[in-house]
Design a protein around this motif. Structure first.
Motif, PDB file in Angstrom:
ATOM      1  N   ALA A 212       0.985  -1.326   0.045  1.00 54.95           N
ATOM      2  CA  ALA A 212      -0.028   0.112  -0.008  1.00 54.95           C
ATOM      3  C   ALA A 212       1.017   1.338   0.068  1.00 54.95           C
ATOM      4  CB  ALA A 212      -1.007   0.076   1.087  1.00 54.95           C
ATOM      5  N   LYS A 213       1.888   1.248   0.714  1.00 49.83           N
ATOM      6  CA  LYS A 213       2.924   2.446   0.756  1.00 49.83           C
ATOM      7  C   LYS A 213       3.567   2.689  -0.652  1.00 49.83           C
ATOM      8  CE  LYS A 213       4.220   1.976   5.497  1.00 49.83           C
ATOM      9  NZ  LYS A 213       5.409   1.743   6.591  1.00 49.83           N
ATOM     10  N   LEU A 214       4.024   1.873  -1.410  1.00 51.18           N
ATOM     11  CA  LEU A 214       4.348   2.038  -2.858  1.00 51.18           C
ATOM     12  C   LEU A 214       3.257   2.814  -3.760  1.00 51.18           C
ATOM     13  CD1 LEU A 214       6.117  -1.182  -3.359  1.00 51.18           C
ATOM     14  CD2 LEU A 214       7.216   0.728  -2.816  1.00 51.18           C
ATOM     15  N   LEU A 215       2.102   2.212  -3.623  1.00 51.51           N
ATOM     16  CA  LEU A 215       1.096   2.647  -4.637  1.00 51.51           C
ATOM     17  C   LEU A 215       0.453   4.224  -4.018  1.00 51.51           C
ATOM     18  CD1 LEU A 215      -1.322   2.647  -6.665  1.00 51.51           C
ATOM     19  CD2 LEU A 215      -2.511   1.516  -4.777  1.00 51.51           C
ATOM     20  N   TYR A 216       0.905   4.476  -2.742  1.00 51.42           N
ATOM     21  CA  TYR A 216       0.652   5.986  -2.269  1.00 51.42           C
ATOM     22  C   TYR A 216       1.481   6.701  -2.735  1.00 51.42           C
ATOM     23  CZ  TYR A 216       0.838   9.391   1.400  1.00 51.42           C
ATOM     24  OH  TYR A 216       0.929  10.617   1.967  1.00 51.42           O
ATOM     25  N   GLN A 217       2.802   6.375  -3.011  1.00 51.21           N
ATOM     26  CA  GLN A 217       3.843   7.181  -3.383  1.00 51.21           C
ATOM     27  C   GLN A 217       3.529   7.624  -4.850  1.00 51.21           C
ATOM     28  OE1 GLN A 217       7.494   5.451  -2.790  1.00 51.21           O
ATOM     29  NE2 GLN A 217       7.410   5.566  -0.506  1.00 51.21           N
ATOM     30  N   GLU A 218       3.208   6.784  -5.951  1.00 57.08           N
ATOM     31  CA  GLU A 218       2.697   6.898  -7.203  1.00 57.08           C
ATOM     32  C   GLU A 218       1.610   7.729  -7.192  1.00 57.08           C
ATOM     33  OE1 GLU A 218       2.282   3.110  -9.174  1.00 57.08           O
ATOM     34  OE2 GLU A 218       4.341   2.348  -8.581  1.00 57.08           O
ATOM     35  N   ILE A 219       0.677   7.490  -6.573  1.00 55.03           N
ATOM     36  CA  ILE A 219      -0.400   8.413  -6.572  1.00 55.03           C
ATOM     37  C   ILE A 219      -0.135   9.942  -6.444  1.00 55.03           C
ATOM     38  CG2 ILE A 219      -2.672   9.010  -5.729  1.00 55.03           C
ATOM     39  CD1 ILE A 219      -3.120   5.856  -5.133  1.00 55.03           C
ATOM     40  N   ASN A 220       0.489  10.148  -5.304  1.00 56.32           N
ATOM     41  CA  ASN A 220       1.124  11.482  -5.051  1.00 56.32           C
ATOM     42  C   ASN A 220       1.807  12.194  -6.219  1.00 56.32           C
ATOM     43  OD1 ASN A 220      -0.075  11.630  -2.557  1.00 56.32           O
ATOM     44  ND2 ASN A 220       1.735  10.913  -1.480  1.00 56.32           N
ATOM     45  N   VAL A 221       2.675  11.498  -7.011  1.00 49.93           N
ATOM     46  CA  VAL A 221       3.457  12.110  -7.974  1.00 49.93           C
ATOM     47  C   VAL A 221       2.312  12.364  -9.048  1.00 49.93           C
ATOM     48  CG1 VAL A 221       5.066  11.477  -9.918  1.00 49.93           C
ATOM     49  CG2 VAL A 221       5.618  10.811  -7.344  1.00 49.93           C
ATOM     50  N   ALA A 222       1.398  11.573  -9.660  1.00 50.28           N
ATOM     51  CA  ALA A 222       0.516  11.880 -10.513  1.00 50.28           C
ATOM     52  C   ALA A 222      -0.330  13.068 -10.184  1.00 50.28           C
ATOM     53  CB  ALA A 222      -0.477  10.508 -10.889  1.00 50.28           C
ATOM     54  N   LEU A 223      -0.572  13.137  -8.798  1.00 43.49           N
ATOM     55  CA  LEU A 223      -1.628  14.346  -8.431  1.00 43.49           C
ATOM     56  C   LEU A 223      -0.866  15.683  -8.486  1.00 43.49           C
ATOM     57  CD1 LEU A 223      -3.568  12.727  -5.612  1.00 43.49           C
ATOM     58  CD2 LEU A 223      -4.617  13.280  -8.008  1.00 43.49           C
TER      59      LEU A 223
ATOM     60  N   LYS B 116       1.199  16.905 -10.674  1.00 44.99           N
ATOM     61  CA  LYS B 116       1.651  17.432 -11.983  1.00 44.99           C
ATOM     62  C   LYS B 116       0.389  17.502 -12.904  1.00 44.99           C
ATOM     63  CE  LYS B 116       3.333  13.003 -14.134  1.00 44.99           C
ATOM     64  NZ  LYS B 116       4.427  12.336 -14.634  1.00 44.99           N
ATOM     65  N   TRP B 117       0.455  18.070 -14.347  1.00 42.29           N
ATOM     66  CA  TRP B 117      -0.523  17.985 -15.200  1.00 42.29           C
ATOM     67  C   TRP B 117      -0.646  16.605 -15.967  1.00 42.29           C
ATOM     68  CZ3 TRP B 117      -4.212  21.797 -16.614  1.00 42.29           C
ATOM     69  CH2 TRP B 117      -4.277  22.876 -15.973  1.00 42.29           C
ATOM     70  N   SER B 118      -1.715  15.791 -15.665  1.00 42.46           N
ATOM     71  CA  SER B 118      -1.740  14.453 -16.377  1.00 42.46           C
ATOM     72  C   SER B 118      -2.685  14.295 -17.128  1.00 42.46           C
ATOM     73  CB  SER B 118      -1.862  13.330 -14.970  1.00 42.46           C
ATOM     74  OG  SER B 118      -0.699  13.612 -14.257  1.00 42.46           O
ATOM     75  N   LYS B 119      -2.511  13.189 -17.926  1.00 40.84           N
ATOM     76  CA  LYS B 119      -3.756  12.724 -18.746  1.00 40.84           C
ATOM     77  C   LYS B 119      -4.651  12.210 -18.051  1.00 40.84           C
ATOM     78  CE  LYS B 119      -0.837  12.933 -23.076  1.00 40.84           C
ATOM     79  NZ  LYS B 119      -0.550  12.137 -24.240  1.00 40.84           N
ATOM     80  N   ILE B 120      -5.969  12.188 -18.406  1.00 46.24           N
ATOM     81  CA  ILE B 120      -7.020  11.519 -17.744  1.00 46.24           C
ATOM     82  C   ILE B 120      -6.855   9.880 -17.694  1.00 46.24           C
ATOM     83  CG2 ILE B 120      -8.454  11.312 -19.713  1.00 46.24           C
ATOM     84  CD1 ILE B 120      -9.898  12.101 -16.244  1.00 46.24           C
ATOM     85  N   SER B 121      -6.267   9.469 -19.008  1.00 52.94           N
ATOM     86  CA  SER B 121      -6.088   7.966 -19.008  1.00 52.94           C
ATOM     87  C   SER B 121      -5.037   7.570 -17.877  1.00 52.94           C
ATOM     88  CB  SER B 121      -5.713   7.516 -20.324  1.00 52.94           C
ATOM     89  OG  SER B 121      -4.597   8.364 -20.658  1.00 52.94           O
ATOM     90  N   GLU B 122      -3.986   8.456 -17.597  1.00 54.60           N
ATOM     91  CA  GLU B 122      -2.888   7.687 -16.575  1.00 54.60           C
ATOM     92  C   GLU B 122      -3.833   7.597 -15.176  1.00 54.60           C
ATOM     93  OE1 GLU B 122      -0.127  10.636 -16.936  1.00 54.60           O
ATOM     94  OE2 GLU B 122       0.763   9.985 -18.784  1.00 54.60           O
ATOM     95  N   LEU B 123      -4.524   8.785 -14.860  1.00 56.15           N
ATOM     96  CA  LEU B 123      -5.096   8.780 -13.752  1.00 56.15           C
ATOM     97  C   LEU B 123      -6.175   7.678 -13.477  1.00 56.15           C
ATOM     98  CD1 LEU B 123      -6.122  12.441 -13.308  1.00 56.15           C
ATOM     99  CD2 LEU B 123      -4.147  11.466 -12.366  1.00 56.15           C
ATOM    100  N   GLU B 124      -6.793   7.330 -14.429  1.00 48.22           N
ATOM    101  CA  GLU B 124      -7.813   6.173 -14.424  1.00 48.22           C
ATOM    102  C   GLU B 124      -7.046   4.908 -14.146  1.00 48.22           C
ATOM    103  OE1 GLU B 124     -10.043   6.327 -17.737  1.00 48.22           O
ATOM    104  OE2 GLU B 124     -11.163   7.882 -17.029  1.00 48.22           O
ATOM    105  N   SER B 125      -5.910   4.729 -14.685  1.00 48.86           N
ATOM    106  CA  SER B 125      -4.934   3.452 -14.518  1.00 48.86           C
ATOM    107  C   SER B 125      -4.472   3.252 -13.092  1.00 48.86           C
ATOM    108  CB  SER B 125      -3.729   3.442 -15.368  1.00 48.86           C
ATOM    109  OG  SER B 125      -2.935   2.380 -15.153  1.00 48.86           O
ATOM    110  N   LEU B 126      -4.107   4.315 -12.391  1.00 47.84           N
ATOM    111  CA  LEU B 126      -3.555   4.125 -11.013  1.00 47.84           C
ATOM    112  C   LEU B 126      -4.854   4.036 -10.181  1.00 47.84           C
ATOM    113  CD1 LEU B 126      -1.404   7.338 -10.853  1.00 47.84           C
ATOM    114  CD2 LEU B 126      -0.866   5.182 -10.641  1.00 47.84           C
TER     115      LEU B 126
END
Length: 1875
Positions: free
Chosen positions: A866-877, A879-889
């Protein structure tokens, strides 16, 4: 003692009451005094004994005058004066002169509710008892103790309320005290309110109470004494013995006596009990053994739930408060009207004037009157009292910060008194007050109460809630009087109250809590209770101290305010108050324990409060410790802390539960049970919660004992000062704190709490080291509950329990997380069950693991992922990301079993982006039906930065916003300048089809719509505007159009046209108004001028108005001509008539009408003066001044009239009459003024008077006929009346007038006018008539008026010589009267100089009659009348006593002769019995002539004619004659036949009264022949009494068996009494008792010599009667009865022992007793019957009847025990083995073996056959056996194997053979058999 024995004692007490034996004939003398009566009411005695009223007898409480410095702190000042003032219970404080707070209430608008106080019932009121309950209890008493039934009792024609009468007598101390103090008048007032009390009513009421309620009062008092003794014994002591337990539960058994059924089956007793009663207090049906049931309504109460509680169930009947008290008679202060202060002031002043009128009353008068009203001596008095007004609702008299400040009060002054500590709104929360921590605003305690009083409005005896201090301030008005009893004397005060008002307290034990009862302070002083008084004046404070009872009343209209406060020294009193609330089951205002704990936790506690606080807290701690330890010993081991409060630093923020028993708050601890989850009790009442085992009960506590101890130590460190008694209490607590001191008994020994704790700690340590077990942890924590409440000795247990709880929480958390993670792995879409990552980190973040739970390692793996996924989500949030990348996370986060908090943010961003895209697409789309707001576009633009997501719709949105902004600029340019309609229309056409809507465009469209609408409205109005009749509506519409047009932003050209049309509409409106309503001529002229200017004159409306104007101007010219030349009335009427056709208000019409109305009014006034005169007097006389006024008014009239001359003629006639009347009045004054009357007998003066009278009468008649109110007429009438009186007085000179004639003449003189009284003739005659009245009164006095003395008559005669007018006839009458008086006096002197024998009664009567007719008042006349009255009174009393009508003689002398003859016959009978006189006279008539017979027993002679033809027989007849008196004595009867031969024919006289008469006659001055005969009667009566006494003394001392001797004596005594014509009450009673004793001896003799044996009951009855008749123990018959009683009781005792021995005695002994009883001289049938039943034997065991279960054979009816025949259950049909033999199925060897196994032995029967059993035994056959027949053999139960071995076949013959035994044959006569 059992309840039944007590009832017998009560009955015996009533039967043998000494007062009951009082002679009823002397009752009235005992009750009301002898020979005289008293009027109880005239003595003005109070209801209770009071000696003094007013403040003079009551000492004053101290008054204090603090200085400015002392006045700064009220609590400090009260602390300073407490030592001196508290012994008084009250004190007054007078503030310094500078302290003058403004009154904050608005007197004009202030309104308040009131209560109606019935002052006359505060003390002198009957108890509110329910008469039906009293009648029920009284009827039970009559039935049980008197064998009577309740009957209605009438008093003064109405039914008497026995309940009120009983309570009234109880109020005044009981019957004996009421009789002694003669208080039946006061009792009457309670029974008959507002009724007149007569002496007869008092006597009747006393007699009724004695006859009906006296016995009940004795029973009631004795029952109360028993109840008091029972209540003194402890409850636990009474439960020890079973007998007493049965007595305690008797109340319940009386109701539920069928609840427990006993079934005799297999020696087992089954009890079935139902809980059919619920306690009204605690709503529980448990603990039925202490349930007290009301004997009327059958409702139940536990004895511990009552207020106050009972320790035992009382004996006798018991009734609840609802049944004892009647709602009809209940007393309280009734809510009254709502008053303003002004209306209440009027009511108060009216009440004060009623009592004291306008004078001012002193304090003594006010107090005296008030207590007279309270004691019921004045009547019904009701007043109004605005009491207990909540100042938070109605306002305070003191300034408050949030209240509006009156304009008259300076702001600085207002602020100063708002913050003043003596302001009662601030007092409870001052520093040092124990109430400052109270959170809620308790009215009266924390919030002051306001009081608006009037005269006599009162506050009754009470002390404050929780024993608080109270402070009362009088704002303004009349004084308030206070009375106080110190708190140290509270117990003595309550005792006096209960003794003085017993009936009120019996009906309401908590009466003092209700504040509705007064008692005069003087009653308290008489009972040595100190009372003090205070007079509170405006501006004064009054302070009452804890537990001090106080009361008082108001002297008039006033306003006061009061509040409670509690300084530190109050704390011990508060504890006492809490205990009092608990005792009386009263709900407390606040929790005393909570207050102590909250105050103790405050850091700023006052140093003065610490000693008191420490002492009280130590007491609470000791009590709490003792009860908690006791509960542990009793087995209550479950416990848990209470839920902590949100604001623990304040009192009352959350309301604690209350005990269902005592209703007190449960702050520190409580007990509950799962069987009643909503019910709580305090520790003291834990036994009363339910009937569950103690281990099921649960203890709740707010603080452990350790926490309470720490609180005490904190206080101890703050203040080491100790109060008395604290050290010893501390030592007790410290000694009990030792761990080894607390122990309890268990199976096999004793165990201590410390030992249990050590054992628990050891096991807990082992469990912590082992692998985690949920059950083990739960068990240990549950066991720890019995230790956690204790003191510091259990700190280790509490620490270990805390570790266990934390470890359990951690382990359960690990397991719960793993369970959810595994569940989510199987169901990935279930987000609600996922575990939060933060919670997992918290569990895994501990340094050391609390317990051994291996699952935390697996949970750690999930956490790392759970801690690894937590770090990836923080990075995506970030910056300006595409909608597809957010849905994958987000899809990865959903598949993880642990919930990551950032996944929610990710989900929100994705959803927000999708929503934003949809909104933009809707705005750009051309298919949208509505315009898009420009603000919506700006909002979407601003959200782009917040999304931080790359989207293609962003550029399209920015282009649309640019177009919208360009159009907004053009619209703004148009709006900023003058707006042209044409420019607006061009721009709106250009924007048609644009999808964005801006605010500027909306505004232009709105302006354009308004212009179009305004133009259309104006065009609609002007169509046919001149033809409309509603021109007012046209005006309104045009005004509205004009106003709206001026407000338009776009310019229009039609406004001038609107203004012109508006002017025309105004003009048309005026014309229409003139057509409907008359208008003035000037108005019409002005209107026509305006019409011409507006070119409206050709309209039809204005043409008509022009014609009306011309007609009105012509009429005005004619009216001016008529007024100028004073025309006739007809011309004026014609011109008025013409004006009615002109519809215009004409200016001259009012002048014409005024002239006509003035003339008519003048004519109306003249009509009475011009009307023809009549012979009758006019209804109202005319005024001459009014006639002159009318003549002068006729000269200014504007119309000429002929009545003017007629009125002048009438005036001339009146003036001529006045001149003639004045001449006659002068003549009358001359005649009355003559100083020399001359010869009164001549007719010269009389003729002059008569001639003048006739002239005056004629002139009066003439003046009356004119009808005017001449002032000369009354003068003429007065002169005429005076002359007539003088003429009448002169006529008395020649005659002797009667007294009535002279008195009538004097009365006429009093009614004459005083005008002519100073005249000479009047003065001379009035003096002469006054002398004549005095002289005529003397002459007529002996017959009609009061008598004169000779010394009064002689001066009257002498005065006749000096009068100016002489009355010779009356003078001669006076001289004759004096001569007659002197002659009568000489006759009186001669009479009294005679010897006593020569003074005859007839000569004295002649002197009396002649003296009354002729003599003046003198001593001789009084002496003669007194002697005559004395003798006549004596004769009348003698006639009343003797009865002066006997036979044909109607004189007193004849009656006395008859009485003397009857006594001679009595003496003859007595002497004849002794043989001292020859027996040759008839006993009935005392005659020796005629044929007679002789009684064969007493040998007395009787004429045949005296005894009558039915009983008389010839002398030669063989049959013997027995007189009725000998028959009576021989028969042993109790009462003599009223128709006896010798009964005196006439009224019997009382010997005592005759002796009194003889004594009174010794002082007579004349010879009275009746006195001599009376002396002979009394002498003979004493001789008869001596004879009777000899006989009765002989009878009393006679003890032998022979009854003939005493019978002869009593026969003589009875004859002597019957013959005598008088009676002696004492002798009669003694003789009746002797006759009763003789009757008893005769009956006992018949009983002993009769053929039937006497029973024990008969013997005991006769012995009791003999004891009551005072028969001596040595008497032959009494000794004989005593011997028989001893013989019978001895045999009965032996028989009872044999009967109850369950077969232990042999039959020989039974038969021996049966044989023995035949030889006894006493009948003992009941015991003999029991013995015969005892001789009957049953079953194969051959035992008598006992308590074992039995069954009967359905064929032979033989009874068998269940256990003997081995029967286990009850069969439908039972047939014994003897009736159904089965011997053929058994071999001989089996029978022998079975006999040996069962040890059975054949016994010969010792009783008759079962067929000869007594009928009562048949009842043992069951109902099932009787219903089923014997035909169904299949259902018959066979005997067991042990019984089968018996030879049943030979049993019946063996039994039948037993009957033939010789022994049985010899005993058959003694055995009871059934034929």
């Amino acid at each position: 003692m059992s309840p039944y024995k007590q009832k017998e004692n009560f009955a015996f007490f009533i039967t043998n009451s000494p007062t009951k034996q009082t002679d009823s004939l002397k009752l009235n003398k005992v009750l009301m005094g002898k020979g005289r009566t008293r009027d109880v009411l005239e003595q003005n005695s109070s209801v209770l004994s009071t000696k003094k009223l007013g403040s003079l007898s009551i000492p004053s409480a101290p008054v204090y005058y603090p200085t400015e410095d002392e006045f700064k702190d009220p609590l400090e000042y009260v602390y300073k004066i407490r030592t001196e003032a508290e012994p008084y219970g009250i004190c007054k404080i007078v503030p310094p002169d500078s302290w003058k707070p403004p009154f904050a209430l608005d007197l004009g608008s202030f309104t308040f509710p009131t209560k109606t106080q019935a002052i006359h019932q505060l003390q002198a009121r009957p108890a509110a008892c329910d008469s039906k309950t009293f009648e029920l209890e009284y009827s039970r008493f009559l039935e049980e103790h008197c064998a009577k039934k309740l009957k209605k009792v009438s008093f003064e024609g109405e039914e008497l309320d026995l309940c009120k009468l009983f309570n009234a007598v109880k109020r005044f101390g009981g019957y004996d005290k009421v009789v002694k103090e003669k208080k039946w008048g006061e009792v009457f007032r309670f029974v008959r309110l507002n009724r007149k009390i007569s002496e007869c009513a008092k006597h009747v009421l006393c007699q009724l109470y004695y006859n009906h309620l006296y016995d009940y009062e004795k029973y009631y008092n004795k029952l109360n004494k028993v109840v008091a003794k029972v209540c003194k014994r402890g409850f636990n002591e009474d439960v020890k013995s079973e007998g007493k337990v049965e007595f305690l539960s008797s109340k319940r058994r009386r109701r539920n006596n069928n609840d427990c059924e006993r079934v005799r089956v297999c020696d087992k007793v089954v009890k079935a009990e139902e809980l059919d009663q619920i306690c009204d207090q605690c709503k529980s049906g448990l603990h039925g053994e202490v349930m007290l049931l009301c004997d009327r309504c059958n409702k139940g109460w536990h004895i511990y739930c009552l207020a106050p509680p009972l320790k035992q169930i009382p004996p006798g009947n018991w009734y609840c408060q609802d049944c004892l008290n009647s709602d009809k008679d209940s007393f309280g202060f009734v809510p009254g009207k709502q008053y303003s202060l002004e209306s209440f002031r009027r009511v108060a002043e009216r009440a004060k004037r009623k009592w004291f009128r306008s004078r001012s009353a002193s304090r003594v008068q006010l107090e005296k009157k008030f207590w007279e009203i309270v004691e019921g001596l004045v009547g019904e008095v009701e007043v109004m009292y605005g009491s207990d007004l909540d100042t938070s609702v109605y306002g305070s008299g003191f300034p408050r910060v949030n209240d509006p400040r009156p304009e008259s009060v300076d702001a600085n002054v207002w602020d100063e008194y708002c913050a003043c500590p003596w302001n009662l709104n601030n007092l409870p929360k001052l520093k040092g007050s124990m109430l400052r921590t109270v959170h809620q605003n308790i009215t009266g305690v924390m919030v002051p109460w306001l009081y608006i009083g009037m005269l006599f409005s009162a506050f009754c005896w009470h002390f404050e809630d929780h024993c608080f201090y109270s402070m009362n301030y009088l704002h303004w008005g009349d004084p308030k009087c206070w009375y106080s009893v110190p708190g140290s004397e509270a117990t003595a005060f309550e005792k006096v109250m209960k003794n003085s008002l017993p009936d009120l307290f019996d009906a309401q034990p908590d009466l003092l809590f209700q504040l509705v009862t007064m008692l005069n302070p003087s009653v308290l002083q008489e009972n040595e209770v100190p009372v003090y008084s205070v007079l509170q004046e405006p501006g004064n404070f009054v302070i009452t101290f804890p537990r001090s009872y106080h009361a008082g009343f108001n002297f008039g209209l006033n306003c006061a305010e009061a509040v409670n406060f509690a300084p530190a020294d109050w704390l011990p009193h508060g504890g006492s108050g809490a205990e009092l609330y608990q005792l009386y089951r009263k709900a407390a205002v606040l929790s005393h324990e909570e207050l102590l704990c909250v105050v103790a936790k405050q850091s700023d506690c006052d140093s003065k409060a610490l000693p008191y606080l420490k002492s009280e807290l130590l007491r609470i701690y000791a009590k709490e410790k003792m009860w908690r330890e006791l509960l542990w010993k009793k087995g209550i081991i479950k416990s848990s802390p209470m839920i902590p409060w949100k604001y623990p630093e304040y009192v009352g923020t959350v309301e604690d539960p209350t005990c269902i028993i005592c209703r007190q708050y449960l702050y520190l601890s409580a007990v509950f049970c799962c069987c009643r989850p909503s019910a709580f009790v305090c520790l003291e009442h834990w036994k009363h919660l339910c009937e569950c085992k103690s281990r099921k009960l649960h203890l709740l506590y707010r603080h452990t004992l350790a926490e309470l101890n720490d609180l005490l130590l904190t206080l101890d460190r703050c203040n080491p000062e100790e109060m008395p008694g604290i050290n010893s209490l501390k030592r007790q607590i410290s000694s009990s704190n030792q761990m080894s001191s607390l122990s309890k008994k268990v199976k096999g020994g004793c165990i201590t709490l410390s030992h249990l704790a050590e054992n628990w700690l050891f096991r807990s340590s082992e469990v912590l080291n082992n692998l985690y077990s949920s059950d083990a942890f739960a068990t240990l924590l549950k066991e720890a509950e019995q230790f956690l409440w204790a003191g510091h000795e259990m700190d280790l247990v509490r620490d270990m329990a805390k570790k266990l709880s934390e470890a359990q929480k951690w382990a359960e958390g690990i397991r719960n997380c793993l369970s959810k993670a595994e569940h989510c792995s199987y169901q990935p879409d279930c987000d609600s069950d996922k575990v939060e990552l933060a919670y997992v980190n918290e569990l895994l973040g501990l340094d050391t693991v609390p317990c051994n739970e291996p699952g935390h390692l697996k949970l750690k793996e999930y956490a790392e992922e759970a801690k690894l996924l937590y770090q990836e989500i923080n990075v995506a949030l970030s910056k300006w990301s595409k909608i597809s990348e957010l849905e994958s996370l987000y899809s990865r986060a959903c598949g993880l079993p642990i919930c990551v908090e950032e996944s929610k943010k990710l989900s929100q961003r994705i959803s927000f982006a999708k929503v934003w895209t949809d909104c933009v697409r809707k705005c750009i789309s051309s298919k949208s039906p509505a315009l898009v707001e420009v603000e919506m576009l700006y909002k979407l633009k601003s959200e782009i930065l917040d999304l931080q997501v790359e989207l293609p719709e962003t550029e399209l949105l920015l282009d649309l916003i640019g177009q919208a902004e360009s159009y907004r600029v053009r619209c703004s340019e148009l709006l900023n300048g003058p707006i042209s309609l044409k420019n607006v229309e061009v721009l709106l056409q250009e924007l048609d089809g644009f999808i964005v809507d801006a605010p500027e465009l909306k505004l232009l469209k709105q302006y354009h719509r308004e212009v179009v609408s305004w133009t259309s409205r104006f065009n609609n109005i002007v169509v046919n505007i001149h033809e409309r009749k509603d021109q007012q509506n046209v005006i309104d519409e045009l005004n509205c159009i004009l106003k709206d047009g001026a407000s338009l932003r776009i310019q229009v050209d039609e406004l001038p046209l609107v203004e012109l049309e508006l002017k025309k509409a105004y003009c048309r409106e005026k014309a229409l108004k003139a057509c409907d309503t008359k208008m003035s001529l000037e108005f019409i002229q002005q209107m026509m001028t305006e019409a011409v200017m507006l070119h409206l004159e050709r309209e039809k409306l204005f043409i008509d108005m022009s014609g009306i104007l011309v007609t009105a101007l012509c009429w005005e010219e004619r009216a001016a001509d008529v007024l100028a030349r004073k025309a006739q009335m007809s011309e004026f009427d014609d011109i008025i008539r013409t004006s009615q056709d002109i519809f215009v208000v004409l200016p001259s019409l009012d002048n014409v009408q005024d002239a006509v109305s003035t003339a008519k009014s003048w004519l109306k006034k003249c009509m009475p003066f011009l009307a023809p005169t009549s012979s009758e007097a006019p209804i109202s006389l005319l005024k001459l001044e009014a006639l002159k006024e009318l003549v002068s008014q006729s000269k200014i009239l504007k119309i000429s009239l002929e009545e003017q001359g007629m009125l002048e003629t009438v005036l001339k006639n009146c003036e001529e009459w006045q001149h003639h009347a004045c001449s006659l009045l002068q003549n009358a004054e001359c005649l009355l003024g003559m100083s020399n009357i001359g010869d009164a007998l001549s007719n010269v003066l009389t003729s002059k008077i008569q001639h003048l009278l006739s002239s005056m009468e004629s002139i009066i008649k003439a003046g009356s006929s004119l009808g005017f109110d001449f002032h000369e007429i009354p003068k003429l009438q007065n002169a005429c009346s005076t002359l007539q009186w003088c003429n009448k007085a002169l006529s008395f000179c020649s005659v002797a007038p009667s007294f009535e004639d002279v008195e009538n003449l004097m009365e006429v003189a009093e009614g004459l006018s005083t005008t002519y009284m100073p005249c000479n003739m009047w003065n001379s005659l009035i003096h002469g008539v006054r002398w004549l009245k005095r002289a005529s009164e003397v002459v007529s006095a002996p017959c009609k008026f009061r008598r004169f003395k000779l010394s009064d008559v002689e001066p009257i005669l002498a005065r006749s010589q000096v009068m100016s007018v002489s009355f010779p006839v009356m003078v001669g009458e006076l001289k004759s009267a004096i001569q007659k008086h002197k002659s009568w006096q000489e006759q009186v002197y001669k009479f009294f100089n005679l010897k006593y024998e020569q003074r005859s009664w007839s000569l004295l009567l002649q002197l009396k009659d002649f003296g009354k007719a002729t003599a003046f008042h003198c001593p001789e006349l009084e002496m003669v009348i007194s002697e005559v009255d004395k003798v006549e009174t004596w004769k009348q009393r003698c006639a009343d006593i003797v009865g002066s009508s006997i036979g044909e003689m109607n004189t007193l002398f004849g009656s006395l002769q008859k009485l003397k003859q009857s006594l001679d016959r009595s003496l003859y009978i007595y002497n004849n019995s002794r043989g001292s006189t020859p027996n040759n006279l008839c006993t009935c008539c005392a005659s020796d002539s005629g044929e007679w017979i002789i009684c064969s027993i007493c040998k007395d002679c009787y004429h045949l004619r005296c005894v009558g033809p039915t009983t008389a027989v010839g002398t030669n007849d063989a049959k013997e004659y027995i007189c009725p008196y000998c028959q009576f004595i021989e028969s042993g009867s109790i009462s003599v036949n009223a128709g006896s031969l010798l009964t005196y024919k006439g009224k019997r006289s009382d010997l005592i009264k005759l002796i009194e008469l003889l004594s009174n006659s010794e002082k007579f001055c004349v010879m009275v022949e009746e006195r001599d005969i009376l002396q002979e009667v009394v002498d003979k009566a004493f001789a008869c009494k001596t004879c009777l006494t000899d006989i009765l003394e002989f009878e009393f001392s006679y003890l032998d068996k022979d009854l003939c001797v005493i019978s002869n004596k009593l026969t003589v005594a009875l004859k002597v009494r019957e013959v005598a014509g008088l009676y002696d009450d004492q002798s009669n009673r003694v003789l009746d008792l002797a006759l009763a004793r003789n009757s008893w001896r005769v009956k006992v003799n018949k009983l002993l010599e009769g053929s039937t044996k006497p029973t024990i009951r008969q013997i005991q009855q006769y012995l009791e009667e003999g004891l009551a008749m005072d028969i001596k123990p040595e008497d032959h018959f009494r000794q004989k009865l005593t011997e028989l009683k001893c013989i019978g009781l001895q045999w009965a005792d032996r028989a009872n022992k044999v009967t109850m021995d369950s077969g232990a005695s042999s039959l020989d002994k039974v038969f021996e007793l049966i044989t023995e009883v035949e030889g006894l001289p006493v009948c003992l049938e009941r015991e003999l019957k029991s013995l015969r039943a005892r001789s009957m034997l049953y079953c194969i065991c051959r035992k008598p009847d006992d308590e074992r279960a039995m069954i009967a054979c359905d064929q032979c009816n033989e009874w068998y025990h269940f256990d003997c025949i081995k029967l286990l259950s009850l069969p439908k049909i039972f047939i014994c083995a003897a009736c159904k033999p089965e011997a053929e199925e058994l071999s001989t060897q089996q029978l022998v073996d079975d006999n040996e196994r069962s040890n059975a032995k054949f016994l010969e029967p010792k009783t008759p056959s079962p067929k000869h059993i007594q009928p009562g035994k048949k009842q043992r056959i069951s109902l099932t056996q009787k219903m089923l027949g014997n035909s169904n053999n299949s259902s018959t139960l066979n005997c067991s194997s042990g019984i089968d071995s018996l030879w049943w076949q030979n049993r019946k013959p063996f039994r039948r053979a037993a009957k033939k035994r010789a022994v049985m044959e010899s005993l058959l006569p003694f055995i009871h058999t059934q034929q």
